[in-house]
Design a protein around this motif. Structure first.
Motif, PDB file in Angstrom:
ATOM      1  N   LYS A  10       0.832  -1.202   0.000  1.00  0.00           N
ATOM      2  CA  LYS A  10       0.000   0.000   0.000  1.00  0.00           C
ATOM      3  C   LYS A  10       0.868   1.253   0.000  1.00  0.00           C
ATOM      4  O   LYS A  10       0.591   2.222  -0.710  1.00  0.00           O
ATOM      5  CB  LYS A  10      -0.935   0.005   1.209  1.00  0.00           C
ATOM      6  N   THR A  52      -4.327   9.852  -1.026  1.00  0.00           N
ATOM      7  CA  THR A  52      -4.861   9.080   0.100  1.00  0.00           C
ATOM      8  C   THR A  52      -6.298   8.651  -0.161  1.00  0.00           C
ATOM      9  O   THR A  52      -6.676   7.492   0.090  1.00  0.00           O
ATOM     10  CB  THR A  52      -4.794   9.913   1.394  1.00  0.00           C
ATOM     11  N   LEU A  56      -7.787   4.884  -0.348  1.00  0.00           N
ATOM     12  CA  LEU A  56      -8.829   4.407   0.570  1.00  0.00           C
ATOM     13  C   LEU A  56     -10.123   4.032  -0.140  1.00  0.00           C
ATOM     14  O   LEU A  56     -10.797   3.076   0.256  1.00  0.00           O
ATOM     15  CB  LEU A  56      -9.116   5.487   1.617  1.00  0.00           C
ATOM     16  N   THR A  60      -7.683   0.201  -2.299  1.00  0.00           N
ATOM     17  CA  THR A  60      -7.832  -0.814  -1.241  1.00  0.00           C
ATOM     18  C   THR A  60      -9.250  -0.911  -0.695  1.00  0.00           C
ATOM     19  O   THR A  60      -9.588  -1.900  -0.054  1.00  0.00           O
ATOM     20  CB  THR A  60      -6.903  -0.493  -0.052  1.00  0.00           C
ATOM     21  N   ARG A  61     -10.029   0.142  -0.891  1.00  0.00           N
ATOM     22  CA  ARG A  61     -11.411   0.241  -0.387  1.00  0.00           C
ATOM     23  C   ARG A  61     -11.473   0.175   1.146  1.00  0.00           C
ATOM     24  O   ARG A  61     -12.508  -0.128   1.723  1.00  0.00           O
ATOM     25  CB  ARG A  61     -12.299  -0.842  -1.024  1.00  0.00           C
ATOM     26  N   ASP A  62     -10.341   0.486   1.799  1.00  0.00           N
ATOM     27  CA  ASP A  62     -10.325   0.546   3.261  1.00  0.00           C
ATOM     28  C   ASP A  62     -11.186   1.689   3.784  1.00  0.00           C
ATOM     29  O   ASP A  62     -11.615   1.678   4.943  1.00  0.00           O
ATOM     30  CB  ASP A  62      -8.883   0.740   3.778  1.00  0.00           C
ATOM     31  N   GLY A  63     -11.432   2.677   2.930  1.00  0.00           N
ATOM     32  CA  GLY A  63     -12.206   3.839   3.339  1.00  0.00           C
ATOM     33  C   GLY A  63     -13.686   3.572   3.510  1.00  0.00           C
ATOM     34  O   GLY A  63     -14.433   4.461   3.927  1.00  0.00           O
ATOM     35  N   GLY A  68     -10.779   2.142   8.580  1.00  0.00           N
ATOM     36  CA  GLY A  68      -9.938   2.650   7.502  1.00  0.00           C
ATOM     37  C   GLY A  68      -9.626   4.124   7.674  1.00  0.00           C
ATOM     38  O   GLY A  68      -8.492   4.563   7.474  1.00  0.00           O
ATOM     39  N   TRP A  69     -10.625   4.905   8.071  1.00  0.00           N
ATOM     40  CA  TRP A  69     -10.424   6.339   8.280  1.00  0.00           C
ATOM     41  C   TRP A  69      -9.663   6.603   9.568  1.00  0.00           C
ATOM     42  O   TRP A  69      -8.864   7.541   9.650  1.00  0.00           O
ATOM     43  CB  TRP A  69     -11.764   7.069   8.299  1.00  0.00           C
ATOM     44  N   SER A  71      -7.283   5.007  10.700  1.00  0.00           N
ATOM     45  CA  SER A  71      -5.854   4.769  10.494  1.00  0.00           C
ATOM     46  C   SER A  71      -5.095   6.047  10.167  1.00  0.00           C
ATOM     47  O   SER A  71      -3.876   6.110  10.328  1.00  0.00           O
ATOM     48  CB  SER A  71      -5.652   3.740   9.370  1.00  0.00           C
ATOM     49  N   TYR A 144      -1.151   8.674   6.050  1.00  0.00           N
ATOM     50  CA  TYR A 144      -1.320   7.413   5.317  1.00  0.00           C
ATOM     51  C   TYR A 144      -0.008   6.646   5.152  1.00  0.00           C
ATOM     52  O   TYR A 144       0.094   5.474   5.501  1.00  0.00           O
ATOM     53  CB  TYR A 144      -1.941   7.657   3.936  1.00  0.00           C
ATOM     54  N   HIS A 148       1.843   2.832   7.231  1.00  0.00           N
ATOM     55  CA  HIS A 148       1.975   1.641   6.393  1.00  0.00           C
ATOM     56  C   HIS A 148       3.430   1.204   6.203  1.00  0.00           C
ATOM     57  O   HIS A 148       3.685   0.137   5.634  1.00  0.00           O
ATOM     58  CB  HIS A 148       1.304   1.873   5.038  1.00  0.00           C
TER      59      HIS A 148
END
Length: 205
Positions: A10, A52, A56, A60-63, A68-69, A71, A144, A148
């Motif tokens: 990432k 960023t 997100l 990676t769709r972590d958002g 995810g946010w 982080s 971000y 990582h």
């Protein structure tokens, strides 16, 4: 899109993305002939935040989760280290100013129109720099990228963040007249050294 990337993967994708965006933005600034000002600095400094958001929400769709946010660290004010941030910055500024003023290179001159307007202009610019321009950079670099890379160890992570952060500035220095740096053989190594050193200070905070 890529749900099982490692943290270092990432970080690598983010780095390539933000550096490509820095080149594109510098070329756009040059093409449009933008001079330094709120518009130009906003366009430039927002690129790490945009990178960023792309990471997100697209890569990676972590958002799409609260974690995810979180982080990014924006939910913590970190008041316990503010005194270090202000004190360290003040100490460096006073020391650097004292060294320069001790040489014939500097002298104190009162502006013809007085000192109130310059002080107000400085405070307005400082406020914009801290609240908008610097935050836009920090969301990407310290929010971000740094977390990582922490699996590599703190020292290596802060060093790599510093390298990416310094390199992110290079298109603005090399492709536009915004940052006149003089002799590049001297100024660019000094710039990298300063930014990498600052990365350790900011990264610790």
């Amino acid at each position: 899109m890529f749900m099982k990337l490692t943290d270092t993967s990432k970080a690598a994708i983010f780095s390539v993305l933000v550096l490509c965006m820095s080149v594109g933005t510098a070329l756009l600034i040059r093409f449009l002939g933008l001079s330094p000002g709120p518009g130009m600095w906003s366009l430039w400094s927002i690129t790490p935040t945009v990178a960023t958001l792309i990471m997100l929400l697209v890569v990676t769709r972590d958002g799409y989760s609260k974690e995810g946010w979180k982080s990014l660290g924006l939910h913590r004010l970190g008041l316990n280290v503010w005194w270090i941030a202000f004190g360290g910055t003040l100490l460096i500024t006073v020391a650097a100013s004292a060294i320069v003023w001790a040489t014939p290179l500097a002298s104190f001159v009162v502006p013809e129109d007085g000192i109130i307007d310059p002080i107000l202009s400085f405070l307005i610019f400082f406020g914009m720099s801290v609240v908008w321009f610097a935050l836009a950079e920090e969301i990407g670099m310290r929010g971000y990228l740094q977390p990582h890379l922490m699996s590599l160890g703190r020292t290596r992570a802060l060093f790599l963040v510093g390298l990416v952060w310094a390199t992110w500035h290079m298109p603005l220095i090399l492709l536009t007249p915004v940052f006149p740096v003089g002799n590049k053989l001297i100024s660019l190594p000094l710039f990298y050294g300063t930014i990498v050193a600052a990365s350790f200070f900011f990264g610790y905070l």
